[in-house]
Write an enzyme that holds these catalytic residues in place. Sequence first.
Site, PDB file in Angstrom:
ATOM      1  N   LYS A 158     -24.680 -22.324  17.862  1.00 60.39           N
ATOM      2  CA  LYS A 158     -25.149 -21.601  18.899  1.00 60.39           C
ATOM      3  C   LYS A 158     -25.990 -22.704  19.882  1.00 60.39           C
ATOM      4  O   LYS A 158     -25.898 -22.767  20.869  1.00 60.39           O
ATOM      5  CB  LYS A 158     -25.962 -20.452  18.838  1.00 60.39           C
ATOM      6  N   LYS A 202     -14.005 -17.121  14.785  1.00 61.86           N
ATOM      7  CA  LYS A 202     -14.514 -15.829  14.906  1.00 61.86           C
ATOM      8  C   LYS A 202     -14.071 -15.037  16.091  1.00 61.86           C
ATOM      9  O   LYS A 202     -14.524 -15.528  17.235  1.00 61.86           O
ATOM     10  CB  LYS A 202     -16.024 -15.879  14.432  1.00 61.86           C
ATOM     11  N   LYS A 247     -17.907 -12.289  21.241  1.00 63.75           N
ATOM     12  CA  LYS A 247     -18.061 -11.633  22.430  1.00 63.75           C
ATOM     13  C   LYS A 247     -18.119 -12.789  23.373  1.00 63.75           C
ATOM     14  O   LYS A 247     -17.759 -12.473  24.736  1.00 63.75           O
ATOM     15  CB  LYS A 247     -19.472 -10.964  22.617  1.00 63.75           C
TER      16      LYS A 247
HETATM   17  N1  AQP Z   1     -15.682 -11.192  14.216  1.00 63.43           N
HETATM   18  C1  AQP Z   1     -16.468 -10.509  13.612  1.00 63.43           C
HETATM   19  N2  AQP Z   1     -15.905 -10.090  12.558  1.00 63.43           N
HETATM   20  C2  AQP Z   1     -16.775  -9.160  11.625  1.00 63.43           C
HETATM   21  N3  AQP Z   1     -17.898  -8.771  12.091  1.00 63.43           N
HETATM   22  C3  AQP Z   1     -18.470  -9.313  13.280  1.00 63.43           C
HETATM   23  N4  AQP Z   1     -19.756  -9.074  13.691  1.00 63.43           N
HETATM   24  C4  AQP Z   1     -19.518  -9.809  14.906  1.00 63.43           C
HETATM   25  N5  AQP Z   1     -18.613 -10.508  15.076  1.00 63.43           N
HETATM   26  C5  AQP Z   1     -17.731 -10.202  14.062  1.00 63.43           C
HETATM   27  C6  AQP Z   1     -20.663  -8.434  13.152  1.00 63.43           C
HETATM   28  O1  AQP Z   1     -21.408  -7.422  14.111  1.00 63.43           O
HETATM   29  C7  AQP Z   1     -22.593  -7.219  14.109  1.00 63.43           C
HETATM   30  C8  AQP Z   1     -23.378  -7.225  15.378  1.00 63.43           C
HETATM   31  O2  AQP Z   1     -23.134  -8.692  15.794  1.00 63.43           O
HETATM   32  P1  AQP Z   1     -23.915  -9.054  17.042  1.00 63.43           P
HETATM   33  O3  AQP Z   1     -23.601  -8.846  18.209  1.00 63.43           O
HETATM   34  O4  AQP Z   1     -25.469  -8.993  16.602  1.00 63.43           O
HETATM   35  O5  AQP Z   1     -24.098 -10.719  16.915  1.00 63.43           O
HETATM   36  P2  AQP Z   1     -23.004 -11.991  16.633  1.00 63.43           P
HETATM   37  O6  AQP Z   1     -22.617 -11.985  15.350  1.00 63.43           O
HETATM   38  O7  AQP Z   1     -23.515 -12.964  17.457  1.00 63.43           O
HETATM   39  O8  AQP Z   1     -22.065 -11.182  17.858  1.00 63.43           O
HETATM   40  P3  AQP Z   1     -20.969 -11.990  18.459  1.00 63.43           P
HETATM   41  O9  AQP Z   1     -19.824 -10.920  19.160  1.00 63.43           O
HETATM   42  O10 AQP Z   1     -20.200 -13.231  17.771  1.00 63.43           O
HETATM   43  O11 AQP Z   1     -21.568 -12.456  19.651  1.00 63.43           O
HETATM   44  P4  AQP Z   1     -21.730 -13.713  20.481  1.00 63.43           P
HETATM   45  O12 AQP Z   1     -20.405 -14.064  20.985  1.00 63.43           O
HETATM   46  O13 AQP Z   1     -22.902 -13.414  21.399  1.00 63.43           O
HETATM   47  O14 AQP Z   1     -22.080 -14.737  19.346  1.00 63.43           O
HETATM   48  C9  AQP Z   1     -23.035  -8.090  12.941  1.00 63.43           C
HETATM   49  O15 AQP Z   1     -23.218  -7.330  11.930  1.00 63.43           O
HETATM   50  C10 AQP Z   1     -21.971  -9.162  12.924  1.00 63.43           C
HETATM   51  O16 AQP Z   1     -21.836  -9.687  11.495  1.00 63.43           O
END
Ligand code: AQP
Length: 354
Positions: free
Chosen positions: A115, A217, A220
């Site tokens: 990040k 992955k 969002k």
């Molecule tokens: N692709 C994924 N597959 C399985 N689990 C996922 N999680 C996120 N993406 C996947 C799980 O969702 C929960 C909440 O995630 P979060 O929003 O707190 O943080 P994140 O992992 O940073 O989510 P994103 O979508 O990847 O956001 P950005 O794009 O902002 O980095 C967690 O349990 C996570 O494991």
Amino acid sequence: MSKFEELVFSGVQPTGALTLGNYLGAIQKFVALQDSHNCIYCIVDLHAITANLVHEDLRNQTRSIAAAFIASGIDPTKHIVFNQSAVPQHAELAWVFNCVARIGWMNRMTQFKDKAGKNRDNASLGLMAYPSLMAADILLYRATHVPVGDDQKQHLELARDIAQKFNIDFSERIGESGLGLDAVYGDKAVNAFFPITEPLIDGPAPRVMSLRDGTKKMSKSDPSDLSRINMTDDEELIVKKIRKAKTDPEPLPSEVAGLEGRAEADNLVGIFAALTNKSKADVLADYGGKAFSEFKPALTEVAIDTLAPINAEMRKLMDDPDHIDAILKDGSERAGAIAEKTMNGVKDIIGFLR
Ligand code: AQP
């Protein structure tokens, strides 16, 4: 050896529309665990400002995650749903954990490296301390189990390291306080104030991958909306995104081993399995030998069957923000009562006057 009472905790950041990855990696598991455990589910708004400080509408974003939880089947009356910033002990315990965690531990965190990118000096201090706040979120409730996606595994290991170091460093005082339980780490007997949390990462889709690139992955924040299915996507969009999802020219294999080296096929089969509560082997028993032109419409159907009712319910809930705010307030009061008790224990153990 005595045991901590089982409790489930997990959180989701209000940083944008939730994806199918968030749903299958986290929320679907949150729902399933309600029958067997007491659960605390948190919208982690303090985490949301670590990567981007200013958000267009953080309040509504927070409400929309609460709506997604409830629409997916989480019962906020039997369990606890709240937003992190409403319980100040999260930040308070995170500070203590900043002093427990070692800089070397934080430097190894791959999410920070990803990040922060190349310009690390310009990343916020909060982004680096993110895993320490996450450890505080979990341990404030002395949670024993944390359902998360595979991407959070390293952060959970860090939470375990923090709990263990706190317990070892303060073992004697924890013993004197009568607030701990006996534990053994290796051959070392200690008094433990915090449990060593177990991650719950299993299932056929622990890491849902991008629909455009099976090695990345689903996220969002991916610039391409076609890379993900959002929980708020309508039927037309879901049809389009799955139709355009990257695949390879081969038909699906009949055995799971045949998915090796076929990241996109593996991902779509995993998604199908998670959506239908089956194993990948079950899915391949039905679709092995079939072309993607036949598999994709079936996948589209199960995705719509799962997401459309959640989507409709989320919309209804979002029409009444006061109702969501009342649910979050009630949740934060109940969470706050537990948090205060833990934090008082931490203060007594460390030696802070209160
Ligand atoms: N692709 C994924 N597959 C399985 N689990 C996922 N999680 C996120 N993406 C996947 C799980 O969702 C929960 C909440 O995630 P979060 O929003 O707190 O943080 P994140 O992992 O940073 O989510 P994103 O979508 O990847 O956001 P950005 O794009 O902002 O980095 C967690 O349990 C996570 O494991």
